[in-house]
Design a protein around this motif. Structure first.
Motif, PDB file in Angstrom:
ATOM      1  N   ASN A  80      12.798  35.551  29.800  1.00  0.00           N
ATOM      2  CA  ASN A  80      12.778  34.495  28.785  1.00  0.00           C
ATOM      3  C   ASN A  80      11.493  34.668  27.978  1.00  0.00           C
ATOM      4  O   ASN A  80      10.527  33.940  28.149  1.00  0.00           O
ATOM      5  N   GLU A  82       9.811  36.345  23.948  1.00  0.00           N
ATOM      6  CA  GLU A  82      10.092  36.349  22.510  1.00  0.00           C
ATOM      7  C   GLU A  82      11.221  37.307  22.141  1.00  0.00           C
ATOM      8  O   GLU A  82      12.119  36.955  21.364  1.00  0.00           O
ATOM      9  N   GLN A  85      14.541  35.840  23.370  1.00  0.00           N
ATOM     10  CA  GLN A  85      14.826  34.605  22.655  1.00  0.00           C
ATOM     11  C   GLN A  85      15.346  34.895  21.251  1.00  0.00           C
ATOM     12  O   GLN A  85      16.309  34.263  20.787  1.00  0.00           O
ATOM     13  N   TRP A 117      17.394  28.701  30.800  1.00  0.00           N
ATOM     14  CA  TRP A 117      16.164  28.378  30.065  1.00  0.00           C
ATOM     15  C   TRP A 117      16.009  29.236  28.812  1.00  0.00           C
ATOM     16  O   TRP A 117      15.469  28.781  27.800  1.00  0.00           O
ATOM     17  N   TYR A 120      18.097  27.534  26.319  1.00  0.00           N
ATOM     18  CA  TYR A 120      17.457  26.256  25.990  1.00  0.00           C
ATOM     19  C   TYR A 120      16.339  26.466  24.966  1.00  0.00           C
ATOM     20  O   TYR A 120      16.270  25.770  23.949  1.00  0.00           O
ATOM     21  N   ASP A 121      15.475  27.422  25.223  1.00  0.00           N
ATOM     22  CA  ASP A 121      14.363  27.690  24.303  1.00  0.00           C
ATOM     23  C   ASP A 121      14.862  28.259  22.981  1.00  0.00           C
ATOM     24  O   ASP A 121      14.365  27.896  21.904  1.00  0.00           O
ATOM     25  N   PHE A 124      16.073  25.733  20.470  1.00  0.00           N
ATOM     26  CA  PHE A 124      14.990  25.063  19.753  1.00  0.00           C
ATOM     27  C   PHE A 124      14.443  25.955  18.643  1.00  0.00           C
ATOM     28  O   PHE A 124      14.328  25.548  17.491  1.00  0.00           O
ATOM     29  N   PHE A 125      14.097  27.190  18.993  1.00  0.00           N
ATOM     30  CA  PHE A 125      13.493  28.098  18.012  1.00  0.00           C
ATOM     31  C   PHE A 125      14.449  28.436  16.875  1.00  0.00           C
ATOM     32  O   PHE A 125      14.026  28.710  15.751  1.00  0.00           O
ATOM     33  N   ARG A 145      20.376  24.778  14.424  1.00  0.00           N
ATOM     34  CA  ARG A 145      20.180  24.199  15.759  1.00  0.00           C
ATOM     35  C   ARG A 145      21.449  23.441  16.162  1.00  0.00           C
ATOM     36  O   ARG A 145      21.898  22.563  15.423  1.00  0.00           O
TER      37      ARG A 145
END
Length: 243
Positions: A80, A82, A85, A117, A120-121, A124-125, A145
């Protein structure tokens, strides 16, 4: 293609086991849904990468998906961070789903929680303007989003925030899981038995679905956890529709 629902799993078959009934039910209601597999499941004891792709495609047809992709992250070793993600952000911006359904945030298999996770992250990003990504066409993607992120219950049991009736699609859901023949069905191969290939595992899935169904007065159900409070516009949303 814009999707209404995007389900994401760390391994091929995670989504089928966790929420395929809900996907089937929503597709029957006219929604467009897709699945993203983060890894190819290459560390699995049974089957091969090739058989997993064939089985995933068969399951996709049974469910009625509009799209299925595999991001080919390293099974067991994706992170998890950059890099990963941003891969998920690109997918979210590509399909712009209203609802995302992902792995539970902690489970027996480390990949499940890590995948949960990660999504999840990324959700958001994906909504931040200053997080830049480029689509398949080489153009900068618009931020996006999802309105809701849910996590399907997997090996460990968690008290659900949402319970969905899947009684009317239970047989179709079961067929989608059984599409993974090397993982769940006796196939006459020399592959060793595993935790998920025993008849007891399939029986436990049915038992959980019955238990969740009993809570809402139906035969079978799937449960979901949300870190976000779930709001409704009217009390009508609390009444189960006839199926």
């Amino acid at each position: 293609m814009k999707l209404d629902i995007l389900a994401i799993g760390s391994h091929p078959d995670d989504v089928e086991l966790g929420c395929s009934g809900t996907l089937i039910a929503e597709i029957k209601r006219g929604k467009k849904a897709g699945i993203i597999d983060l890894t190819q499941g290459e560390l699995g004891t049974r089957g091969t990468i090739e058989t997993r792709y064939t089985e995933a495609a068969d399951a996709a047809k049974i469910i009625g998906l509009s799209v299925r992709e595999n991001l080919k992250m390293r099974d067991g070793f994706f992170r998890n961070d950059e890099e990963h993600q941003l891969e998920v952000v690109k997918i979210l911006r590509k399909y712009q789903p209203e609802i995302v359904i992902a792995n539970i945030l902690e489970d027996r298999h480390p990949d499940h929680g890590r995948g949960g996770w990660l999504v999840y992250d990324a959700c958001f990003f994906s909504g931040l303007r200053q997080v830049k990504t480029t689509g398949d066409d080489g153009q900068e993607q618009e931020r996006w989003r999802p309105k809701m992120l849910l996590h399907y219950i997997q090996d460990r049991f968690y008290e659900p925030d949402v319970i969905v009736d899947v009684s009317h699609v239970w047989e179709q859901r079961t067929e989608a899981i059984k599409a993974y023949r090397t993982q769940f069905l006796p196939d006459g191969s020399s592959d060793p038995q595993t935790y998920i290939s025993s008849p007891d595992f399939m029986e436990s899935l049915t038992a959980r679905a019955r238990s969740l169904g009993k809570r809402i007065g139906v035969k079978y159900a799937e449960g979901f956890v949300s870190k976000k409070s779930i709001g409704i516009r009217s009390l009508d949303a609390l009444v189960l529709e006839e199926t």
